[in-house]
Write an enzyme that holds these catalytic residues in place. Structure first.
Site, PDB file in Angstrom:
ATOM      1  N   VAL A 278      -7.690 -42.699  21.081  1.00 35.52           N
ATOM      2  CA  VAL A 278      -6.513 -42.527  20.230  1.00 35.52           C
ATOM      3  C   VAL A 278      -5.965 -43.870  19.757  1.00 35.52           C
ATOM      4  CG1 VAL A 278      -5.910 -40.313  21.274  1.00 35.52           C
ATOM      5  CG2 VAL A 278      -4.938 -42.402  22.209  1.00 35.52           C
ATOM      6  N   ASP A 279      -6.164 -44.934  20.523  1.00 32.90           N
ATOM      7  CA  ASP A 279      -5.669 -46.247  20.128  1.00 32.90           C
ATOM      8  C   ASP A 279      -6.350 -46.703  18.841  1.00 32.90           C
ATOM      9  OD1 ASP A 279      -4.011 -48.399  20.433  1.00 32.90           O
ATOM     10  OD2 ASP A 279      -5.038 -49.264  22.158  1.00 32.90           O
ATOM     11  N   ASP A 280      -7.684 -46.691  18.833  1.00 29.74           N
ATOM     12  CA  ASP A 280      -8.406 -47.048  17.610  1.00 29.74           C
ATOM     13  C   ASP A 280      -8.020 -46.132  16.465  1.00 29.74           C
ATOM     14  OD1 ASP A 280     -10.894 -49.114  17.744  1.00 29.74           O
ATOM     15  OD2 ASP A 280     -10.501 -48.294  19.722  1.00 29.74           O
TER      16      ASP A 280
ATOM     17  N   VAL B  43      -4.635 -47.009  14.961  1.00 29.08           N
ATOM     18  CA  VAL B  43      -4.656 -48.278  14.223  1.00 29.08           C
ATOM     19  C   VAL B  43      -5.398 -48.117  12.898  1.00 29.08           C
ATOM     20  CG1 VAL B  43      -5.452 -50.668  14.287  1.00 29.08           C
ATOM     21  CG2 VAL B  43      -4.397 -49.659  16.310  1.00 29.08           C
TER      22      VAL B  43
ATOM     23  N   ARG C 110       1.458 -47.198  20.139  1.00 23.37           N
ATOM     24  CA  ARG C 110       0.636 -47.223  18.935  1.00 23.37           C
ATOM     25  C   ARG C 110       0.661 -45.851  18.251  1.00 23.37           C
ATOM     26  NH1 ARG C 110      -0.979 -52.268  19.555  1.00 23.37           N
ATOM     27  NH2 ARG C 110      -2.508 -51.834  21.150  1.00 23.37           N
TER      28      ARG C 110
END
Length: 659
Positions: free
Chosen positions: A392-394, A397, A469
């Protein structure tokens, strides 16, 4: 330090000098873009990964690679501490397990045990209690080489692959990285092969007692005594009944493990796209009798070669990366270049985002479906390919970069990709309002007490940095806490995670500077007033820890279990950039601390337009495994300087981007 004092020698950066810094950094970053549109920088870990690469070749009895091993040997010798040990990060303390592996690899390469650097390493290990103090993964490696017996390794029956999901230990209850490492390891534990080791190298001299007498490791500091005793009893019971497991059941379990690996083999990107899982998959195929030219074994072995970084100069070095980071690097570079805001930069961003579009995972229902069976895929992975394990972070972003590019360019090129990414991220939100990186609801904390988990990194629970994020993404897409239930729950989760000193813990970056930057960006994007006491406390914490040179720094020691507050560390370009971005998100763009931080970055920019940074500023597993992203010193300073330039030029007091 007093936030109003201007240290001697620090002068404000002129507008012309700032423009020059931004332009030179942007040009250097643009020059790094691959013709296909992506950015990819080296990802460096500690000595263990290159050491394990060397040992894997000798375990398999492969044809010698003297030139490559000589280069790896030079790398290992260079990063050795003066006291003889190897650290987990630059300037860190000696780590027993890293030192045992590095020594073993160097001895395998051909270094004499009587060489001065090897004697220093041996003394360091013995002073720390001997190789008996090694962690679980080192013990497994030593057992595979026949140095210690399997009695020194926690019992992990391969029948684990057949357990029902309701069972207290099930593979769906651990993190993706643990799962992909464990499954092939279960086969090795069942078969208990011995390395071919053509040179017959052993490291008995690193032990106080005969290695064969080594028993199980003591309880790790993070492990609860009661839970640990219970699981140690379970381990004893499993050893007793292991010979009684029916052969057909064991074979069925091995076949289940092989099916798991086969399905997730992931071509030349490898199982889980991380070195430990990839190496274990090769050894699994080997012990099961797969010939070297079998397609699965061959491609698994090839995937590891793709991780090598080799300086071809005669006296060059080489090392093996833990994984590759093209999607992460590309999405962060895109944000920095969007901030730089030139026609060349925007064109490069478009090429990068166009490269990202087809890498969105839309047709593979990865392991995350065990907790979210009704959610459609829609995320991005970290590596070139890892379809079972997007994060989920990628995804957040990437989605923010796409939305900003569309909005500022007046286009609508990425709407569908953004919508699917947002849908998947929201579906992955945990019940407490936060997000883990790869798994929802991965909070079976009791599992960190099993003997295998002496590293304390078996799980992927929600964290503030990842959750921040995701909230930033939602807010940038127009979902505010007042109108969006996922955003409201996320905001509450983040606010509850603030430390007493005003900072936030950073799971994936070092450490409280990273977490505080991420949280402040999220709170700003979510519409909190800049006068909000929680934002003010966080900003003043950042100001209070600024170094005299104007920069910021934080060490890997900040993850220690008895952490009692910030401890000073040398300034780095990436951590200074995070602090500046956090302060600007909190509305402190005019503060003297920001001007000093900008001067720090400006004064340390090199002639090639970028920055040097030898310290590790990222985290694989707190207290166990740290990372040095070679791209962090390139895109984060550009991002911070360009944002400062833009806000000062426009007289802006509030950041309008999600991060």
């Amino acid at each position: 330090m007093n936030e109003t004092v201007q240290p001697p020698g620090i002068q404000p950066v002129t507008t012309a000098a700032l423009e020059s810094s931004v332009a030179r950094a942007a040009d250097a970053l643009l020059a790094d873009q691959h013709p296909d549109g992506y950015w990819l920088y080296q990802l460096e870990a500690d000595a263990t990964i290159p050491a394990e690469y060397v040992l894997l070749g000798h375990y398999l009895g492969e044809k010698p690679k003297p030139e490559l091993e000589a280069k790896i040997g030079r790398y290992l010798r260079r990063i050795q501490r003066a006291d003889g040990g190897w650290p987990l990060f630059t300037d860190g303390a000696m780590d027993v397990s890293a030192t045992v592996k590095a020594y073993f690899a160097l001895k395998m390469i051909g270094d004499s045990p009587e060489a001065e650097h090897m004697q220093r390493a041996r003394r360091a290990v013995l002073a720390a209690g001997g190789a008996e103090k090694s962690n679980v993964f080192t013990r497994i490696l030593l057992a595979l080489f026949g140095v210690v017996s399997w009695r020194a390794v926690p019992m992990m029956p391969v029948e684990i692959t057949l357990l029902p999901e309701w069972f207290p230990f099930h593979l769906s209850k651990v993190s993706y990285w643990a799962r992909t490492v464990i499954v092939p390891l279960l086969v090795l534990n069942a078969k208990r092969p011995k390395a071919r080791n053509p040179k017959g190298v052993r490291i008995d001299e690193l032990f106080f007692d005969a290695p064969v007498n080594a028993g199980m490791a003591a309880r790790a500091p993070h492990q609860h005594q009661g839970w640990f005793v219970l699981f140690r009893c379970v381990d004893t019971l499993l050893r007793a009944v292991d010979p009684l497991f029916p052969r057909h059941t064991r074979q069925r379990a091995i076949e289940a493990a092989v099916r798991f690996v086969d399905e997730r083999l992931n071509g030349e990107d490898g199982l889980g796209a991380i070195f430990p899982a990839m190496a274990n998959s090769v050894m699994m195929y080997d012990v099961l009798g797969y010939p070297e030219d079998h397609p699965n074994r061959a491609i698994a072995r090839k995937s590891i070669e793709n991780l090598l970084i080799i300086d071809e100069a005669p006296d060059g070095e080489a090392y093996c990366q833990p994984c590759l980071s093209p999607i992460w690097d590309t999405s962060l570079a895109a944000h920095a270049l969007l901030e730089a805001d030139t026609p060349k930069a925007r064109a490069a961003v478009s090429r990068g985002l166009d490269w990202l579009v087809p890498l969105q995972i839309l047709d593979v229902r990865g392991d995350w479906i065990s907790r979210r069976p009704n959610i459609r895929p829609g995320g991005w992975a970290f590596q070139f390919a890892n379809p079972h394990y997007p994060d989920v972070d990628d995804t957040a972003v990437v989605a923010m970069a796409m939305e900003r590019a569309d909005r500022e360019n007046g286009t609508a090129l990425y709407g569908e990709a953004i919508a699917r990414g947002r849908e998947w991220v929201v579906g992955m939100q945990s019940s407490d309002g936060g997000w883990g990186a790869f798994e929802p609801e991965n909070t079976q904390y009791y599992l960190n007490n099993i003997p295998f988990s002496d590293h304390g990194a078996l799980l992927d629970p929600p964290t503030v940095d990842v959750s921040g994020r995701c909230l930033s993404m939602l807010a940038q897409l127009g979902e505010q806490p007042s109108t969006s239930e996922p955003a409201k729950r996320s905001l509450d989760y983040i606010l509850c995670g603030q430390e007493r000193d005003g900072s936030w813990y950073g799971r994936w970056g070092l450490n409280y500077i990273y977490g505080t930057w991420t949280a402040l960006c999220a709170l700003n994007a979510a519409g909190l007033p800049l006068t909000d006491s929680r934002m003010q406390r966080a900003a003043h914490w950042l100001i209070s820890i600024q170094n005299a040179d104007g920069g910021w720094g934080e060490g890997g020691e900040s993850y220690k279990l008895d952490y009692r507050g910030y401890e000073a560390a040398p300034s780095t370009a990436s951590q200074t950039s995070w602090a500046l971005l956090g302060l600007m998100a909190a509305g402190f763009v005019d503060h003297p601390a920001v001007a000093k931080g900008v001067q720090y970055l400006h004064s340390r920019q090199r002639e090639h337009g970028l920055w040097d940074e030898t310290r590790f500023t990222a985290t694989g597993f707190p207290r166990v495994f740290y990372l040095r992203y070679h791209g962090y010193r390139k895109f984060f300073p550009l991002w911070a300087l360009a944002r400062y330039r833009n806000m000062m030029r426009d007289g802006a007091s509030r950041v309008t981007a999600g991060m």
